[in-house]
Design an enzyme around this catalytic site. Sequence first.
Site, short mmCIF file in Angstrom:
data_model
loop_
_atom_site.label_atom_id
_atom_site.label_comp_id
_atom_site.label_asym_id
_atom_site.label_seq_id
_atom_site.Cartn_x
_atom_site.Cartn_y
_atom_site.Cartn_z
N ILE A 80 3.74 3.01 6.42
CA ILE A 80 2.39 3.48 6.08
C ILE A 80 2.63 3.19 4.57
CG2 ILE A 80 3.06 5.69 6.07
CD1 ILE A 80 0.19 6.57 6.09
N SER A 81 1.81 2.68 3.74
CA SER A 81 1.97 2.20 2.53
C SER A 81 2.04 3.39 1.53
CB SER A 81 0.89 1.20 1.73
OG SER A 81 0.82 0.12 2.78
N GLN A 82 2.63 3.23 0.30
CA GLN A 82 2.68 4.53 -0.82
C GLN A 82 0.99 4.58 -1.17
OE1 GLN A 82 4.03 2.61 -4.42
NE2 GLN A 82 4.18 4.35 -5.37
#
Length: 676
Positions: A80-82
């Site tokens: 899950i991206s920043q």
Amino acid sequence: MPPERYRSACVDGGIGDIAMEAHQRRRKGMVDRQIVARGVDDAFVLKAMREVPRELFVDATFEEFAYHDAPLPITAGQTISQPYIVALMIESLGLKTGNTVLEVGAGSGYAAAVMSRIAGRIRAIERHAELVDSGRQRMTQLGYDNVEIRQGDGTEGWPDAAPFDAILVSAGGPSVPRPLCHQLATGGRLVIPVGDHDEQRLIRITRRGDAEFDEDDLGPVHFVPLVGAHGWAPDHGSDALVEPPSIPVLIRQAAEPLPDFADPAFGSVFDRFADARVVLLGEASHGTSEFYQARAAITRRLIEKHGFTIVAVEADWPDAATIDRHIRGKPPRPNAEPPFQRFPTWMWQNTDVEAFVGWLREHNADLDEDHQAGFHGLDLYSLDASIRAVIDYLDRVDPPTAVIARERYGCLTPWQRDPATYGRMALNEGYARCEAPVVQMLRDLFARQRDYAAADGGDFLDAAQNARLIAAAEAYYRVMYYGSAESWNLRDTHMFETLDLLLASRGEHAKAVVWAHNSHIGDARFTDMGQTREELNLGQLCREHYGNDACLIGFGTHGGAVAAATDWDGEMEVKRVNPSRPDSYERLSHDSGVDRFLLDLRENRHATLRERLMEPRLERFIGVIYRPDAERWSHYSEAILPRQLDAWVWFDKTRAVTPLPQRHAAGAAETFPFGL
């Protein structure tokens, strides 16, 4: 964490409601500090990210890190991206109410959920079946019924639902897939990472006509590979960052190899820092023998050759005061308990500290009190011991005031042994029940300073500092339940004020050595502590107050063993330290091939290397807790090393400290201060 688990924890109020409120505060803090502060200002994006509960889109193991400024692992080897990257990409799409959106690489579903709060219809494609199932469950639980997720090859797009007003690709491809370009509506935007795993750029494509497209470069990023017919093959490389080989070579050229700790030449390497008034010596963990031995060797040199008389450590004041009496040849207090009985005992009750304390006692033996080296604690956790110390002091010098002190400190009596429960009470009741009496006790103590010092001058400083500590601890435990930077900042401010008080008490020419963790002594303004979490620390405060008279020296290691626990208040274990990450300062140091060295990071040294090291990278921080399985999220933070520290001390492979055995000798003189 599955939504049903989260919601069941929140029914009927109580702890669940507090947890949910804490997540809401962290979510707001994430948006304010990580996203708005970096220039994202689309009101729709900010509102959506304040609304969508990111903690529901990560595995339960990583829920506590949901609002950290970092990507997190999810099922099937994906991430899950920043949060900032999610916000930047969605803002770049320019979403409007009613838009139809395609997401390629749905992953956990978080980005789709955020876009669903802005646009009209979201279609998302994910190639991993388990992620499709969990994503659908989350949308159902949250009531986000305008999101549809299906399994498939995202590089082919979703032709049946085209055209799309916006397409978001959450994985990095070798080029922009042509099917996606042709599924854009005229005026629509496509945002995608493009490049190999070593270097990717975030590209925005805007369709102007049937065969007319504009392209904007939004900057460097790093994503997992986009796998599919118009992307990478399934076995495409690694998504790990590879540091340029020239930096380890530059480190090897600039590194000053360090001899054995027993060699006088070890300490002399650090003579260059002796003009500072405060030399702060860090550690990358609280359980590494080499860090303790190195700090002891440097401190011995600074005391013997350069006039340093204060050793101030990340320990509680009453415990350190017991050591201080021992090294100054004073008898222990009547009925005094052995120091360092509170978790983590191994941090100070170890053979390396014992050897250093023995040296301090020998050094002080033939010196008058003004020239002796002192050993003092900077921390504020010792509520119970500090209350007893103040009352014992007043019993000796002013018994009537001791009666008043017992009454005032009685407010804290129910929480002395477990002060964290005071914070929970204060949060529930909504006010600081004990603040006024402990602050008044401190004021009264200083109001009688002249009389007390005349009666027992040698011990007034100790009593006054314990009274200060009680007031600070009351505030600390009261704010810790709010989950903000306030409790950390209060603690480090207390440590700085204690250090400043010690220097003032020894005169204008006094000089101090500080032993504390890198997270306390490295300037927080140049780590994500200060840049995204609004935290300050001891090193920052020393630089701001003392300027060039403060020298900040950090320590690091690549691997080996460390003494640490798995959970707070758990048993000490000797754990293997994972090899450092490829995208870290530690890996650059390891790749230099020099086993142990000093790297001078000050502005007038090694200009080329210093400039190359200015790019933010990860730095490892291991405290008394070490969780190797969650190391990236538990123990790494982003930093700019040459601005965070003045020097970097490196030991490539390190050993765990050896805790002292439980002793039961007959004579106090033989075992004090470590005898149990």
